[in-house]
Write an enzyme that holds these catalytic residues in place. Structure first.
Site, mmCIF file in Angstrom:
data_model
loop_
_atom_site.group_PDB
_atom_site.id
_atom_site.type_symbol
_atom_site.label_atom_id
_atom_site.label_comp_id
_atom_site.label_asym_id
_atom_site.label_seq_id
_atom_site.Cartn_x
_atom_site.Cartn_y
_atom_site.Cartn_z
ATOM 1 N N CYS A 297 7.662 67.878 40.319
ATOM 2 C CA CYS A 297 6.998 68.531 39.189
ATOM 3 C C CYS A 297 6.018 67.553 38.514
ATOM 4 O O CYS A 297 5.267 66.854 39.202
ATOM 5 C CB CYS A 297 8.080 69.064 38.238
ATOM 6 S SG CYS A 297 7.542 70.375 37.113
ATOM 7 N N THR A 298 6.023 67.486 37.184
ATOM 8 C CA THR A 298 5.080 66.593 36.506
ATOM 9 C C THR A 298 5.459 65.122 36.648
ATOM 10 O O THR A 298 4.755 64.257 36.109
ATOM 11 C CB THR A 298 4.974 66.938 34.998
ATOM 12 O OG1 THR A 298 6.253 66.756 34.391
ATOM 13 C CG2 THR A 298 4.486 68.362 34.785
#
Lengths: 260, 260
Positions: B148-149
């Site tokens: 993800c981030t």
């Protein structure tokens, strides 16, 4: 005007993200709205979801559904165990905190019972205090759910008598021969207000289904996108019905060797 | 001879489970081989996998890959943070224990950096001590990975310059406009020894791929069966490339509203 990184929205994407406009309106990305202020009006608005932890559970069983269900509007997700504090997984390497004791919880909208390795499952099935608590919560819950061998714990608590249910593929024989349960080899099975999921990762699918029952399909779909759940496993080996005996033995050996 | 439940093997399944023969040989299902005795010889045998926790991470980002990678033969999975103790997710409801401090860890075979909500990601990207540690670990790691981030955190640490990478769908624009990175809308992207995964649930797919790189396809397939990862989401809404702007807005709003 040049913004600093703290003021930037990292998650704008193609859509003009309403969520991030909200963050922006709060001043900076780092501004934290007081949680109590935002959550208190949600009491009675969103579901009170309790996930039971017990020694030796499999990490993804509680955490996959928690990720999904925590995105339901107004939801509270609480990890619950016999005692507060860290509860270790089957490998012994990782611990999730239990925030509440079962003795302090007598009502939940949703109860989820995760599965565990052989040792953890057997201990839970023999733990009369735990089984009594599960039965008490089930009497008033809107939904009583399980992942993996958590269905054996529900069965031991007497909740699956006469029902259809699923469980971990390698525990199916045990479930159907020891309890008055019709085993179905599905990702999840609903029987009244009880929903059982197959092994470990099936909790994600079950939780999305449960989210749709609680908040509707469009909310469940939004949660699916929020967690980018567009699964593309690099292999096609997760279905026991298609697996040969050698693969099954390797899978069970890896599990046993990784468990403390 | 009639066995009690504790002596039974709950996970025999269709295959004569080798794993459970092992459990049987240990005496009873409840007998716990001393973990140190079994794990110590594994030092140097299996990978030493460290997962970085920081305030505001998304629960499934570290726990999905941990579930997969903990099944690698001889593997140790350790949650690591700036300080030992519980580290809270973006919702604030759940905490996983960090067992080690970054100051005490200077070598890992595998580093995994999870993603977080906007606030947590921004804080991690501005945390110079964290970024320095990530860079130091990366210099000697076999694999440096993100979910993800988490790829934005790797980028902020300077590890993605000139590389192909992926990230959470809503952060793709940020990644490609702020760093010298070619964004690819894939479940996971390998660039040398760095592997980045897309949002949240993509960590499961990435971890299986990583397991195959570390231990071969047949072991990764066995892990996939061990966690019964045969995904059947009830909806088909997890792919941002197929989602309309309204669904994207709903997804981002649910995320923002669930985050503290």
């Amino acid at each position: 005007m040049r913004h600093t990184t703290t003021r930037r929205n990292l998650m704008r994407g193609a859509a003009a993200g309403a969520a991030l406009a909200t963050t922006g309106a709060a001043g900076t990305a780092l501004a934290r709205p007081a949680r109590a202020a935002r959550r208190s009006p949600a009491v009675g608005k969103g579901p009170d979801i309790g996930i039971l932890l017990y020694d030796g559970y499999s990490l993804l069983d509680p955490t996959g559904p928690a990720e999904v269900l925590s995105r339901l509007p107004g939801a509270t997700v609480t990890m619950i165990a016999q005692e507060r504090g860290p509860v270790r997984t089957d490998t012994g390497d990782v611990a999730v905190m239990a925030e509440r004791r079962i003795a302090d919880v007598d009502r939940l909208d949703v109860l989820l019972v995760p599965g565990a390795g052989n040792r953890g499952t057997v201990e839970a099935m023999r733990n009369k205090e735990l089984l009594r608590w599960i039965g008490m919560i089930d009497r008033h819950s809107r939904w009583t759910t399980s992942v993996c061998t958590g269905s054996l714990v529900l069965a031991a608590a007497g909740l699956l008598d006469g029902r259809q249910a699923t469980t971990y593929w390698a525990s199916a024989d045990y479930l159907r021969t020891h309890y008055d349960v019709t085993y179905l080899p599905e990702r999840y099975v609903r029987s009244g207000k009880i929903i059982t999921a197959a092994g470990v990762s099936a909790g994600l699918d079950m939780a999305l289904y449960l989210a749709s029952l609680i908040a509707g399909d469009s909310t469940a779909e939004a949660i699916q996108l929020a967690i980018e759940y567009d699964p593309r496993p690099p292999f096609d080996a997760g279905n026991a019905a298609k697996a040969g005996p050698e693969l099954k033995e390797r899978a069970l050996r890896l599990l046993a060797e990784s468990q403390k």
